[in-house]
Enzyme design. Structure first.
Site, PDB file in Angstrom:
ATOM      1  N   GLN A 201       0.795  -1.170  -0.063  1.00 12.20           N
ATOM      2  CA  GLN A 201       0.165  -0.186   0.138  1.00 12.20           C
ATOM      3  C   GLN A 201       0.786   1.438   0.015  1.00 12.20           C
ATOM      4  O   GLN A 201       0.379   2.293  -0.455  1.00 12.20           O
ATOM      5  CB  GLN A 201      -0.835   0.032   1.258  1.00 12.20           C
ATOM      6  CG  GLN A 201      -1.876  -1.015   1.189  1.00 12.20           C
ATOM      7  CD  GLN A 201      -1.786  -2.156   1.861  1.00 12.20           C
ATOM      8  OE1 GLN A 201      -0.397  -2.608   1.827  1.00 12.20           O
ATOM      9  NE2 GLN A 201      -2.624  -3.037   2.254  1.00 12.20           N
ATOM     10  N   ASP A 242      -6.165   1.481  12.634  1.00 10.48           N
ATOM     11  CA  ASP A 242      -7.639   0.904  12.312  1.00 10.48           C
ATOM     12  C   ASP A 242      -8.276   0.549  13.683  1.00 10.48           C
ATOM     13  O   ASP A 242      -9.634   0.261  13.275  1.00 10.48           O
ATOM     14  CB  ASP A 242      -7.231  -0.550  11.735  1.00 10.48           C
ATOM     15  CG  ASP A 242      -6.665  -0.510  10.496  1.00 10.48           C
ATOM     16  OD1 ASP A 242      -5.636  -0.186  10.151  1.00 10.48           O
ATOM     17  OD2 ASP A 242      -7.531  -0.764   9.404  1.00 10.48           O
TER      18      ASP A 242
HETATM   19  O1  MRU Z   1      -5.194  -3.558   4.838  1.00  9.48           O
HETATM   20  P1  MRU Z   1      -5.398  -2.009   4.775  1.00  9.48           P
HETATM   21  O2  MRU Z   1      -4.805  -1.633   3.335  1.00  9.48           O
HETATM   22  O3  MRU Z   1      -6.756  -1.689   4.718  1.00  9.48           O
HETATM   23  O4  MRU Z   1      -4.898  -1.325   6.094  1.00  9.48           O
HETATM   24  C1  MRU Z   1      -5.050   0.053   5.941  1.00  9.48           C
HETATM   25  C2  MRU Z   1      -4.106   0.539   7.262  1.00  9.48           C
HETATM   26  O5  MRU Z   1      -3.580  -0.198   7.965  1.00  9.48           O
HETATM   27  C3  MRU Z   1      -4.143   2.247   7.226  1.00  9.48           C
HETATM   28  O6  MRU Z   1      -2.933   2.525   7.933  1.00  9.48           O
HETATM   29  C4  MRU Z   1      -5.363   2.128   8.211  1.00  9.48           C
HETATM   30  O7  MRU Z   1      -6.600   1.795   7.982  1.00  9.48           O
HETATM   31  C5  MRU Z   1      -5.576   3.753   8.604  1.00  9.48           C
HETATM   32  S1  MRU Z   1      -6.121   4.456   7.003  1.00  9.48           S
HETATM   33  C6  MRU Z   1      -6.676   6.048   7.278  1.00  9.48           C
END
Ligand code: MRU
Length: 385
Positions: A201, A242
């Site tokens: 990501q 999260d």
């Molecule tokens: O697996 P993902 O891409 O959904 O993980 C996202 C994250 O860990 C982000 O850092 C988190 O959701 C914060 S987003 C504002």
């Protein structure tokens, strides 16, 4: 440098479909998809076509609106059962980000508050609530930007992880919101981005967002995180979350815990930015956070190419927990919370509850499309990587 580029709009509602940017296709292609069934929304969340804690909460809310709209010709008991079943399926699609359960709870409360009346009216109320959740998220991101800007002022070299930008939210971002603002105000930030294996990501999404905004960006391999902190004059680490527990323990993308240890060792302040919808007051500490474990092939076959010994056992946790004692401050829409975090986190949640739907009324919701001709669009269930 200032920029006229508008935030991307990763989740939207067309009236009959949930429109998402398919994040699996970035940075190569900016593709929108219209999801027309709850199953497609569940699949999009599960496969990270839409991802990031606030964004999947918004997507789940629109998924329930979709169930409502497609069942509005049925009698209330059947209508209610269909909407509740959609909520249960959406909530189960990913376990760690609490925004998902939070959004489903808010949507379910609309049903509970209207036990009588027709399905058509209930469907309209549910669609309006989902839109309010989106509008409130955008408003919270704007506030996080302002609050975080004060925190990072004079700290132009920022290290981040995963993607906590516009793509991860209703628009505007959490950890990246102050960075976008600093850039607009001429502070010339430089952002160091960890690649964020196994789904990349940081490399795929964060570098795309930052460079699109004209922000100086440096990508480093995850394995270089501690050394980057030690050698690159990093002023602070700023990440999203999260789920944040009452004591401030914060779950975020795998690698965040290691970063927090390395930051402490290097004497670099470690900040977390998140809306109050990410705060889970029901959990005293991080030990209670469910950590998603994902498919082995994400590790053994990146981009479809086999890179590990056939049959090797794999541990693939998608998240870890940063202990509160390694966090210097938590930025929410309500302000900057310093340790000890509990009272500030509780106040942020209570303030949002008290605001109720006022935040939606205050949100402009007028995010423009991508200036460069906008994304291409696909409909239906295609587009898997
Ligand atoms: O697996 P993902 O891409 O959904 O993980 C996202 C994250 O860990 C982000 O850092 C988190 O959701 C914060 S987003 C504002």
């Amino acid at each position: 440098m200032t920029t006229s580029i508008q935030p991307v709009e990763p989740v939207a509602w067309t009236g009959s479909a949930v429109r998402i940017i398919d994040q699996r296709r970035l940075p190569g292609e900016l593709i929108e998809r219209d999801l027309t069934s709850v199953e497609e929304v569940v699949e999009a969340i599960r496969t990270l076509a839409v991802r990031g804690a606030p964004a999947i909460g918004v997507a789940a809310a629109f998924g329930m609106a979709l169930a409502a709209v497609t069942n509005r010709d049925r009698r209330r008991p059947e209508f209610d059962a269909a909407v509740r079943a959609a909520g249960a399926a959406l909530e189960a699609s990913r376990p760690t980000a609490v925004n998902l359960a939070w959004a489903v709870r808010r949507m379910t409360a609309v049903l509970d508050a209207q036990p009588g009346g027709g399905s058509v009216r209930a469907a309209a109320l549910l669609a309006a609530e989902a839109q309010a959740i989106l509008d409130e998220d955008r408003a919270m991101c704007r506030r996080i930007g302002e609050n975080g800007f004060a925190l990072i002022a004079g700290k132009p070299r920022i290290l981040t992880h995963c993607n906590a930008g516009s793509l991860a939210t209703g628009g505007g971002g959490t950890a990246l919101a102050p960075v976008f603002l600093a850039n607009e105000r001429g502070a010339a930030p430089t952002v160091f981005v960890g690649e964020t294996r196994p789904l990349w990501q940081g490399a795929r999404l964060t570098t795309w967002e930052l460079r699109r905004a004209g922000i100086e960006t440096v990508l480093f391999p995850d394995t270089a995180a501690a050394w980057t902190l030690r050698t690159q004059a990093i002023d602070c680490v700023l990440i999203g979350a999260d789920r944040i527990c009452r004591n401030g323990d914060a779950a975020n993308k795998i690698g965040s815990y290691g970063l927090s240890l390395a930051a402490r060792a290097a004497g670099v302040p470690f900040y977390v930015a998140a809306p109050s919808s990410t705060i889970d007051l029901s959990l005293a500490c991080g030990a209670g956070i469910p950590i998603e474990e994902r498919d082995a092939e994400e590790v053994t076959r990146p981009f479809g190419t086999s890179i590990a010994a056939e049959g090797v056992r794999v541990f693939n946790p998608a998240f870890d927990v940063v202990p509160h004692e390694l966090i210097a401050a938590i930025v929410t829409e309500a302000g900057i919370i310093a340790p000890p975090f509990e009272a500030g986190l509780e106040a942020a949640v209570r303030a949002r509850e008290a605001r109720g739907r006022d935040a939606a009324a205050g949100a402009d919701g007028a995010h423009a499309r991508d200036a460069g001709g906008g994304p291409a669009r696909e409909s239906g269930g295609g587009g898997a990587r």
